[in-house]
Each structure stands twice: as structure tokens, then as C-alpha cells.
Write an enzyme that holds these catalytic residues in place. Structure first.
Site, PDB file in Angstrom:
ATOM      1  N   ASP A  12       0.875  -1.163   0.000  1.00 53.21           N
ATOM      2  CA  ASP A  12       0.000   0.000   0.000  1.00 53.21           C
ATOM      3  C   ASP A  12       0.928   1.233   0.000  1.00 53.21           C
ATOM      4  O   ASP A  12       2.114   1.113   0.345  1.00 53.21           O
ATOM      5  CB  ASP A  12      -0.865  -0.028   1.265  1.00 53.21           C
ATOM      6  CG  ASP A  12      -1.549   1.284   1.540  1.00 53.21           C
ATOM      7  OD1 ASP A  12      -2.215   1.807   0.629  1.00 53.21           O
ATOM      8  OD2 ASP A  12      -1.407   1.810   2.665  1.00 53.21           O
ATOM      9  N   ASP A  14      -0.187   5.123   0.797  1.00 56.37           N
ATOM     10  CA  ASP A  14      -0.470   6.151   1.822  1.00 56.37           C
ATOM     11  C   ASP A  14      -0.498   5.530   3.214  1.00 56.37           C
ATOM     12  O   ASP A  14      -1.295   4.632   3.498  1.00 56.37           O
ATOM     13  CB  ASP A  14      -1.809   6.834   1.523  1.00 56.37           C
ATOM     14  CG  ASP A  14      -1.740   7.646   0.243  1.00 56.37           C
ATOM     15  OD1 ASP A  14      -0.837   8.500   0.140  1.00 56.37           O
ATOM     16  OD2 ASP A  14      -2.565   7.418  -0.663  1.00 56.37           O
ATOM     17  N   GLU A  57     -14.472  10.478  -3.311  1.00 49.71           N
ATOM     18  CA  GLU A  57     -15.507   9.813  -2.501  1.00 49.71           C
ATOM     19  C   GLU A  57     -15.588  10.458  -1.107  1.00 49.71           C
ATOM     20  O   GLU A  57     -16.670  10.597  -0.533  1.00 49.71           O
ATOM     21  CB  GLU A  57     -15.165   8.325  -2.355  1.00 49.71           C
ATOM     22  CG  GLU A  57     -15.261   7.525  -3.650  1.00 49.71           C
ATOM     23  CD  GLU A  57     -14.038   7.640  -4.558  1.00 49.71           C
ATOM     24  OE1 GLU A  57     -13.131   8.449  -4.280  1.00 49.71           O
ATOM     25  OE2 GLU A  57     -14.005   6.917  -5.572  1.00 49.71           O
ATOM     26  N   SER A 125      -3.939   8.010  -6.778  1.00 50.17           N
ATOM     27  CA  SER A 125      -3.698   7.939  -8.225  1.00 50.17           C
ATOM     28  C   SER A 125      -2.242   7.594  -8.530  1.00 50.17           C
ATOM     29  O   SER A 125      -1.348   7.797  -7.712  1.00 50.17           O
ATOM     30  CB  SER A 125      -4.019   9.293  -8.860  1.00 50.17           C
ATOM     31  OG  SER A 125      -3.187  10.278  -8.274  1.00 50.17           O
TER      32      SER A 125
HETATM   33  C1  XBP Z   1      -5.527   6.122   0.549  1.00 53.71           C
HETATM   34  C2  XBP Z   1      -6.708   6.929   0.273  1.00 53.71           C
HETATM   35  C3  XBP Z   1      -6.583   8.087  -0.638  1.00 53.71           C
HETATM   36  C4  XBP Z   1      -5.742   9.217  -0.091  1.00 53.71           C
HETATM   37  C5  XBP Z   1      -5.881  10.459  -0.934  1.00 53.71           C
HETATM   38  O1  XBP Z   1      -5.932   4.866   1.125  1.00 53.71           O
HETATM   39  O2  XBP Z   1      -7.791   6.637   0.751  1.00 53.71           O
HETATM   40  O3  XBP Z   1      -7.877   8.567  -0.890  1.00 53.71           O
HETATM   41  O4  XBP Z   1      -6.192   9.526   1.215  1.00 53.71           O
HETATM   42  O5  XBP Z   1      -5.619  10.209  -2.270  1.00 53.71           O
HETATM   43  P1  XBP Z   1      -4.978   3.591   1.117  1.00 53.71           P
HETATM   44  P2  XBP Z   1      -6.634  10.692  -3.419  1.00 53.71           P
HETATM   45  O6  XBP Z   1      -3.719   3.962   1.824  1.00 53.71           O
HETATM   46  O7  XBP Z   1      -5.756   2.529   1.853  1.00 53.71           O
HETATM   47  O8  XBP Z   1      -4.728   3.180  -0.319  1.00 53.71           O
HETATM   48  O9  XBP Z   1      -7.106  12.077  -3.064  1.00 53.71           O
HETATM   49  O10 XBP Z   1      -5.825  10.643  -4.688  1.00 53.71           O
HETATM   50  O11 XBP Z   1      -7.768   9.694  -3.425  1.00 53.71           O
HETATM   51 MG    MG Z   2      -2.845   3.175   3.513  1.00 55.40          MG
END
Ligand code: XBP
Ligand code: MG
Length: 238
Positions: A12, A14, A57, A125
Site C-alpha cells: 500500500d 499512503d 468519494e 492515483s
Molecule cells: C488512501 C486513500 C486516498 C488518499 C488520498 O488509502 O484513501 O484517498 O487519502 O488520495 P490507502 P486521493 O492507503 O488505503 O490506499 O485524493 O488521490 O484519493
Molecule cells: Mg494506507
């Protein structure tokens, strides 16, 4: 599971590879100001909103229980706002403003030394991943990963298993020979629904959550990287 049977590590991004959430939050705030919205996502609110994966979302969900927040954005306007947010996030991380978390580079090195495939399964993204990993791993970072699947490339974001199922299909590997590295409950659910074992690395926003069903929960990935690979595998797959 023996060492030989582990064939791939799936990251993953983030919260797992880097503590990006404050910078995502800052980019959202800057986008709200730019669009003249009096929206304030403080840390406590953002923690709640993070249960919704995906920036677009998250904005839509924020609006739905708050009829009195002023403007109600339609999907096209949300997409426009989110494009601005993505550009702001890219500039915030571009100069190396968000380093990799401890142990991430070591896990990548360990995997490469043992011929494990590396993959990415993220909700954000591809351009955000590129902006984050270029300063951290160099401009050729994408060559390290055999497969990269991002949020907008699948029908349903985490906690749906779609990103993980696409990664497995592209790797051509069974779920049980892969290990997913995640920081959130939604990420855990997504990987588990795809049948992939998960190790959680606790992150800033999800530090005190319960992660039932994870194979392991570590403070950061140095706890895995500093062990011998045999220890990692036997500790995880006893
Ligand atoms: C990451 C997310 C993303 C980021 C923001 O979750 O939920 O929405 O917070 O990125 P994970 P975007 O770590 O579970 O993949 O604004 O591009 O969506
Ligand atoms: Mg994450």
C-alpha cells in the site's frame, strides 16, 4: 509457509510507504480555499473521513450528512476540485517533503535480493505515487515494481478487493504466495478479501485501531526488515 513459497510483496502507499496523510489533508485544505469553500477538515474530522477511501468519494461523503455547509458540489465540480488537490499534493511531495517510512527501503532491498516480485496496490492515483516515489527512490522507481494498480483503475476502491485482485492477476501468482503491507483497516479488508495475508505497519492516523485477522502488526517496517528473512517468514507463517 516456507521462504520459497513467498513470491511477492505488495505495498500500500499512503500511510504504509510514507506518512502522506497530513500532506493530503493540507492539499485538500488549499483546494477548499481556492474554490472559496469554508470547509475545515481538522485532524479529528480527517481521521473520521479517512474511513472513506478515495479523495473524491471522501468529499462526496462529507457533503452528504452536512446540508448546511454552503455549496453542494456536483460530481463534475468534485472532480475539478480533486484535480486541483492532486496538483497541490504533487507539489508538496515533489521536493522530497514526504520521505519513505523507516524500513520501507530495506524491505524493497530484501525483496529484490531474494527475487521476490514487488507490487503496489493503492487507492490514490498513479500520478500521486509518481510524485511521492520519484524523490524517494529516483526517477526509475517504477522499474522496481512489476505491477502497479491505482484507485481510479478499478471499479471499487478499498475495502473492496479490486486493486489486490488486479495485482494478483497481473503478477500471475496465487494470493497465498504474496504478502500485503498495509496501514489501515480498509486496506486489511481489501487484501484479506482477495485472500492475501497482511502485515500492518501502524501509521499516524490508524495507530490505535484493531487489526483482527492480520498476520502481524508492527510499529514500522524496520521490525520486519531488521529480522532475517527466515525469521520474517517463520514469524508470519507459523
Ligand atoms: C488512501 C486513500 C486516498 C488518499 C488520498 O488509502 O484513501 O484517498 O487519502 O488520495 P490507502 P486521493 O492507503 O488505503 O490506499 O485524493 O488521490 O484519493
Ligand atoms: Mg494506507
Amino acid at each position: 509457509m516456507s521462504v520459497e513459497r513467498l513470491r511477492a510483496l505488495i505495498f500500500d502507499v499512503d500511510g504504509t510507504m510514507a506518512e502522506t496523510k497530513e500532506l493530503h489533508s493540507q492539499a485538500f485544505s488549499e483546494a477548499f480555499s481556492h474554490f472559496g469553500l469554508q470547509w475545515h477538515w481538522d485532524r479529528e474530522l480527517y481521521r473520521v473521513l479517512l474511513t472513506v477511501t478515495g479523495g473524491k468519494e471522501r468529499i462526496a461523503r462529507y457533503q452528504s450528512p452536512h446540508p448546511d455547509i454552503g455549496a453542494k458540489l456536483d460530481p463534475a465540480r468534485i472532480a475539478e476540485l480533486h484535480r486541483f488537490k492532486t496538483a497541490r499534493y504533487a507539489s508538496l511531495v515533489a521536493g522530497g517533503g514526504c520521505p519513505l517510512r523507516p524500513g520501507v527501503a530495506q524491505m524493497i532491498d530484501m525483496a529484490r535480493a531474494r527475487d521476490l516480485a514487488l507490487a503496489i496496490a493503492t487507492t490514490t492515483s498513479r500520478e500521486n505515487v509518481d510524485a511521492l516515489l520519484t524523490p524517494a527512490l529516483g526517477s526509475t522507481w517504477a522499474g522496481l515494481f512489476r505491477v502497479i494498480v491505482a484507485g481510479d483503475e478499478v471499479a471499487k476502491k478499498k475495502p473492496a478487493p479490486d486493486v489486490y485482485l488486479n495485482v494478483l492477476a497481473a503478477l500471475g501468482l496465487p494470493a497465498g504466495s504474496c504478502l500485503a503491507l498495509e496501514d489501515s483497516r480498509n486496506g486489511l479488508l481489501a487484501a484479506q478479501s482477495a485472500g492475501i495475508p497482511v502485515v500492518i505497519t501502524r501509521s499516524m492516523y490508524f495507530g490505535d485501531e484493531m487489526f483482527d485477522g492480520a498476520l502481524g502488526v508492527v510499529g514500522d517496517l524496520t521490525e520486519l526488515a531488521l529480522k532475517s528473512w527466515d525469521d520474517v517468514c517463520s514469524g508470519l507463517y507459523h
